[in-house]
Design a protein around this motif. Structure first.
Motif, PDB file in Angstrom:
ATOM      1  N   HIS A 288       0.810  -1.218   0.000  1.00 47.06           N
ATOM      2  CA  HIS A 288       0.000   0.000   0.000  1.00 47.06           C
ATOM      3  C   HIS A 288       0.843   1.268   0.000  1.00 47.06           C
ATOM      4  N   ASP A 289       2.173   1.108   0.191  1.00 48.58           N
ATOM      5  CA  ASP A 289       3.037   2.285   0.225  1.00 48.58           C
ATOM      6  C   ASP A 289       3.691   2.557  -1.135  1.00 48.58           C
ATOM      7  N   SER A 290       3.232   1.871  -2.169  1.00 51.29           N
ATOM      8  CA  SER A 290       3.769   2.068  -3.519  1.00 51.29           C
ATOM      9  C   SER A 290       2.620   2.291  -4.493  1.00 51.29           C
ATOM     10  N   PRO A 291       2.890   2.957  -5.619  1.00 47.53           N
ATOM     11  CA  PRO A 291       1.842   3.151  -6.626  1.00 47.53           C
ATOM     12  C   PRO A 291       1.345   1.796  -7.143  1.00 47.53           C
ATOM     13  N   PRO A 292       0.094   1.712  -7.608  1.00 46.80           N
ATOM     14  CA  PRO A 292      -0.428   0.458  -8.154  1.00 46.80           C
ATOM     15  C   PRO A 292       0.428  -0.050  -9.314  1.00 46.80           C
ATOM     16  N   LEU A 293       0.500  -1.350  -9.456  1.00 46.58           N
ATOM     17  CA  LEU A 293       1.295  -1.961 -10.526  1.00 46.58           C
ATOM     18  C   LEU A 293       0.514  -1.853 -11.832  1.00 46.58           C
ATOM     19  N   ARG A 294       0.742  -0.769 -12.591  1.00 42.87           N
ATOM     20  CA  ARG A 294      -0.016  -0.504 -13.811  1.00 42.87           C
ATOM     21  C   ARG A 294       0.868  -0.278 -15.026  1.00 42.87           C
ATOM     22  N   ARG A 295       2.196  -0.259 -14.853  1.00 44.31           N
ATOM     23  CA  ARG A 295       3.110   0.095 -15.951  1.00 44.31           C
ATOM     24  C   ARG A 295       4.064  -1.057 -16.231  1.00 44.31           C
ATOM     25  N   THR A 296       4.491  -1.139 -17.495  1.00 43.85           N
ATOM     26  CA  THR A 296       5.374  -2.236 -17.901  1.00 43.85           C
ATOM     27  C   THR A 296       6.699  -2.206 -17.155  1.00 43.85           C
ATOM     28  N   GLN A 297       7.263  -1.017 -16.951  1.00 45.28           N
ATOM     29  CA  GLN A 297       8.548  -0.945 -16.283  1.00 45.28           C
ATOM     30  C   GLN A 297       8.446  -1.273 -14.799  1.00 45.28           C
ATOM     31  N   GLN A 298       7.296  -1.066 -14.195  1.00 40.73           N
ATOM     32  CA  GLN A 298       7.105  -1.485 -12.806  1.00 40.73           C
ATOM     33  C   GLN A 298       7.214  -3.004 -12.685  1.00 40.73           C
ATOM     34  N   LEU A 299       6.550  -3.718 -13.594  1.00 40.18           N
ATOM     35  CA  LEU A 299       6.631  -5.179 -13.578  1.00 40.18           C
ATOM     36  C   LEU A 299       8.041  -5.647 -13.918  1.00 40.18           C
ATOM     37  N   ALA A 300       8.650  -5.017 -14.915  1.00 45.04           N
ATOM     38  CA  ALA A 300      10.006  -5.407 -15.309  1.00 45.04           C
ATOM     39  C   ALA A 300      10.982  -5.241 -14.150  1.00 45.04           C
ATOM     40  N   GLU A 301      10.804  -4.198 -13.350  1.00 50.03           N
ATOM     41  CA  GLU A 301      11.709  -3.945 -12.226  1.00 50.03           C
ATOM     42  C   GLU A 301      11.556  -5.023 -11.152  1.00 50.03           C
ATOM     43  N   VAL A 302      10.338  -5.484 -10.894  1.00 51.35           N
ATOM     44  CA  VAL A 302      10.125  -6.553  -9.916  1.00 51.35           C
ATOM     45  C   VAL A 302      10.854  -7.815 -10.355  1.00 51.35           C
ATOM     46  N   VAL A 303      10.713  -8.176 -11.628  1.00 51.84           N
ATOM     47  CA  VAL A 303      11.361  -9.388 -12.144  1.00 51.84           C
ATOM     48  C   VAL A 303      12.872  -9.230 -12.119  1.00 51.84           C
ATOM     49  N   ARG A 304      13.337  -8.029 -12.467  1.00 53.17           N
ATOM     50  CA  ARG A 304      14.773  -7.771 -12.475  1.00 53.17           C
ATOM     51  C   ARG A 304      15.360  -7.950 -11.087  1.00 53.17           C
ATOM     52  N   ALA A 305      14.631  -7.512 -10.055  1.00 52.12           N
ATOM     53  CA  ALA A 305      15.120  -7.633  -8.684  1.00 52.12           C
ATOM     54  C   ALA A 305      15.218  -9.093  -8.255  1.00 52.12           C
ATOM     55  N   VAL A 306      14.251  -9.914  -8.682  1.00 52.67           N
ATOM     56  CA  VAL A 306      14.281 -11.339  -8.331  1.00 52.67           C
ATOM     57  C   VAL A 306      15.431 -12.038  -9.039  1.00 52.67           C
ATOM     58  N   LYS A 307      15.623 -11.730 -10.303  1.00 54.94           N
ATOM     59  CA  LYS A 307      16.664 -12.413 -11.083  1.00 54.94           C
ATOM     60  C   LYS A 307      18.053 -11.827 -10.860  1.00 54.94           C
ATOM     61  N   GLY A 308      18.111 -10.569 -10.404  1.00 55.83           N
ATOM     62  CA  GLY A 308      19.413  -9.950 -10.198  1.00 55.83           C
ATOM     63  C   GLY A 308      20.166  -9.716 -11.476  1.00 55.83           C
ATOM     64  N   GLU A 309      19.434  -9.444 -12.559  1.00 52.77           N
ATOM     65  CA  GLU A 309      20.053  -9.247 -13.866  1.00 52.77           C
ATOM     66  C   GLU A 309      19.530  -7.963 -14.480  1.00 52.77           C
ATOM     67  N   SER A 310      20.280  -7.429 -15.443  1.00 54.04           N
ATOM     68  CA  SER A 310      19.824  -6.289 -16.234  1.00 54.04           C
ATOM     69  C   SER A 310      20.518  -6.346 -17.585  1.00 54.04           C
ATOM     70  N   SER A 311      19.834  -5.829 -18.617  1.00 51.73           N
ATOM     71  CA  SER A 311      20.401  -5.840 -19.966  1.00 51.73           C
ATOM     72  C   SER A 311      19.660  -4.837 -20.822  1.00 51.73           C
ATOM     73  N   ALA A 312      20.361  -4.238 -21.772  1.00 51.37           N
ATOM     74  CA  ALA A 312      19.729  -3.322 -22.730  1.00 51.37           C
ATOM     75  C   ALA A 312      19.234  -4.067 -23.960  1.00 51.37           C
ATOM     76  N   SER A 313      19.516  -5.352 -24.042  1.00 49.88           N
ATOM     77  CA  SER A 313      19.103  -6.148 -25.208  1.00 49.88           C
ATOM     78  C   SER A 313      17.729  -6.744 -24.974  1.00 49.88           C
ATOM     79  N   LEU A 314      16.871  -6.701 -26.019  1.00 46.95           N
ATOM     80  CA  LEU A 314      15.524  -7.259 -25.914  1.00 46.95           C
ATOM     81  C   LEU A 314      15.572  -8.732 -25.565  1.00 46.95           C
TER      82      LEU A 314
END
Length: 453
Positions: A288-314
């Motif tokens: 409740h202390d964060s904006p609702p999950l309504r944007r693609t980058q919000q979801l991408a950031e959650v997954v990125r945190a779990v996987k511990g990875e990042s990349s500029a490649s599709l």
């Protein structure tokens, strides 16, 4: 090359230069200009010999187009619901696409932001079975790359029925159909194929194409929510007017259901990782202390945190498979594929082909399972097998006596089609594409052939 007395060698050199520089639109325009001047371009090693820009000529399609000039044409494209599309008189019937090769259409499409994968191979596979006069179905029009290539190889008698659920795709199909009345566009899912009359009033189709990938414009339009790289509304629906968005679904889904979806349609090799991502997404939705999950980058950031990875490649984006899984589930893609496979074989004529372009292993596996359920055995191979094993391994044979059993069987007409090295250099999105070519055939083997004595 306006103002120049250009010969075939000059055009060939200019086209090669444009291709090397990935100036696809200019290369396509030069090809078309050469055709309009009647120049025969030769590939290396064939200079001085007649050669057509259209590889379909080797299969008779290009020759058919040339020999049809002036032939009376009494057929018309029958639109769904009984409305017939108007076709120009034969003496003047000509469209911008007639006579263009698949290679030319593909190059033009690349210049416009969407490259149809496996274009030449797919069109060859379809026309080898149905010819230039056939009636074809494009189940996934997208931005029309394959449809344009096929129309370029069809004669004036040929017809094409195109399906899509994406409003922007069907708008493009309607625009194209006004230029080329051989095309009839239908804004319906391809699983509705049996309910839509074929153009020209024919009973069966010569060939059917289904491209199961998401088109490049869909990936690139951030407002559609398909892109992992661009921020936009978290939607992921092919038809934004049908069903619920990904954001609305994630707001109510349980961690267990989400984990199943991610494992079945995305992280299929790692159930534990799918479960971790699901728990993280559901926890983020409930905060409740964060904006609702309504944007693609919000979801991408959650997954990125779990996987511990990042990349500029599709293709290396941590969230790519998560987006793929949710999109597949929301659009019921595998249920639609199963319906398409059954419907296509009912609509195809004997000898007709269904070409399915797959991008995921699970898609190819689903097509192969359908083939296994509907293919015939070779009596010379299985003649000394136990009868119960033949029944189990060839389910079609075991259905003899069932009044609903089909009188046809299915076979893979050739090995899967894959992108050439040249295509991969021009279009990296083709790297995971493969096309399975299925052919409808008459059943010749029956259960009685294995009766004792």
């Amino acid at each position: 090359l306006a103002g120049l007395e250009a010969d075939a060698m000059t055009y060939q050199a200019a086209i090669r230069t444009c291709g090397a520089g990935r100036q696809w639109r200019w290369a396509a325009l030069l090809q078309e200009e050469a055709v309009s001047k009647g120049l025969a371009l030769a590939p290396p090693g064939l200079r001085g010999k007649a050669w057509s820009l259209d590889p379909m000529v080797a299969h008779g399609a290009g020759e058919r187009i040339a020999s049809d000039a002036g032939r009376p044409d009494s057929s018309s494209a029958e639109a769904p619901g009984g409305a017939a599309a108007e076709v120009a008189e034969p003496s003047t019937f000509q469209t911008p696409l007639m006579g263009l090769s698949p290679a030319s259409v593909a190059m033009r499409s690349r210049g416009e932001g969407h490259a149809p994968v496996l274009c030449r191979q797919v069109i060859e596979a379809l026309l080898d079975a149905g010819g230039a006069d056939g009636v074809y179905v494009d189940c996934t029009f997208g931005r029309g790359g394959h449809a344009r290539a096929l129309l370029g190889c069809l004669s004036r008698e040929g017809r094409l029925l195109a399906f899509d659920v994406d409003p922007s795709a069907i708008a493009e199909a309607n625009r194209l159909s006004k230029q080329d009345p051989r095309l009839v566009a239908v804004h319906r899912p391809f699983s509705d194929l049996p309910q839509v009359p074929l153009p020209g009033g024919v009973a069966t189709a010569s060939g059917i194409l289904a491209d199961l990938g998401v088109s490049s414009p869909q990936l690139d339009q951030k407002q559609r929510g398909f892109s992992v790289l661009e921020d936009g509304p978290l939607d992921l629906r092919m038809n934004p007017r049908v069903g619920i968005s990904a954001a609305d679904w994630l707001a109510t889904v349980s961690a267990e259901e989400l984990a199943w979806v991610l494992h079945a349609y995305g992280e299929d090799g790692d159930a534990a990782l799918a479960a971790r991502i699901a728990e993280a997404v559901v926890a983020r939705v409930r905060r409740h202390d964060s904006p609702p999950l309504r944007r693609t980058q919000q979801l991408a950031e959650v997954v990125r945190a779990v996987k511990g990875e990042s990349s500029a490649s599709l293709f290396q984006q941590p969230a790519r498979l998560t987006f793929q899984a949710i999109r597949t589930h929301l659009n019921r893609e595998f249920q639609q594929l199963d319906s398409l496979l059954h419907a296509s074989l009912e609509v195809l004529g004997v000898g007709g082909r269904l070409v399915v372009i797959c991008f995921k292993r699970a898609e190819a596996d689903a097509v192969r399972r359908f083939v296994r359920r509907h293919e015939e055995c070779d009596p010379d191979v299985v003649g000394d097998w136990p009868l119960d094993r033949i029944h189990r391994l060839y389910p079609l044979l075991a259905r003899d006596g069932d009044p609903d059993a089909p009188e046809w069987c299915v076979a893979e007409a050739m090995p899967p089609l894959r992108a050439s090295a040249e295509e991969l250099r021009a279009n990296t999105r083709a790297r995971s594409a493969r096309a399975l070519v299925l052919e409808k055939r008459v059943r010749r083997v029956r259960l009685a052939d294995f009766a004792p004595g």
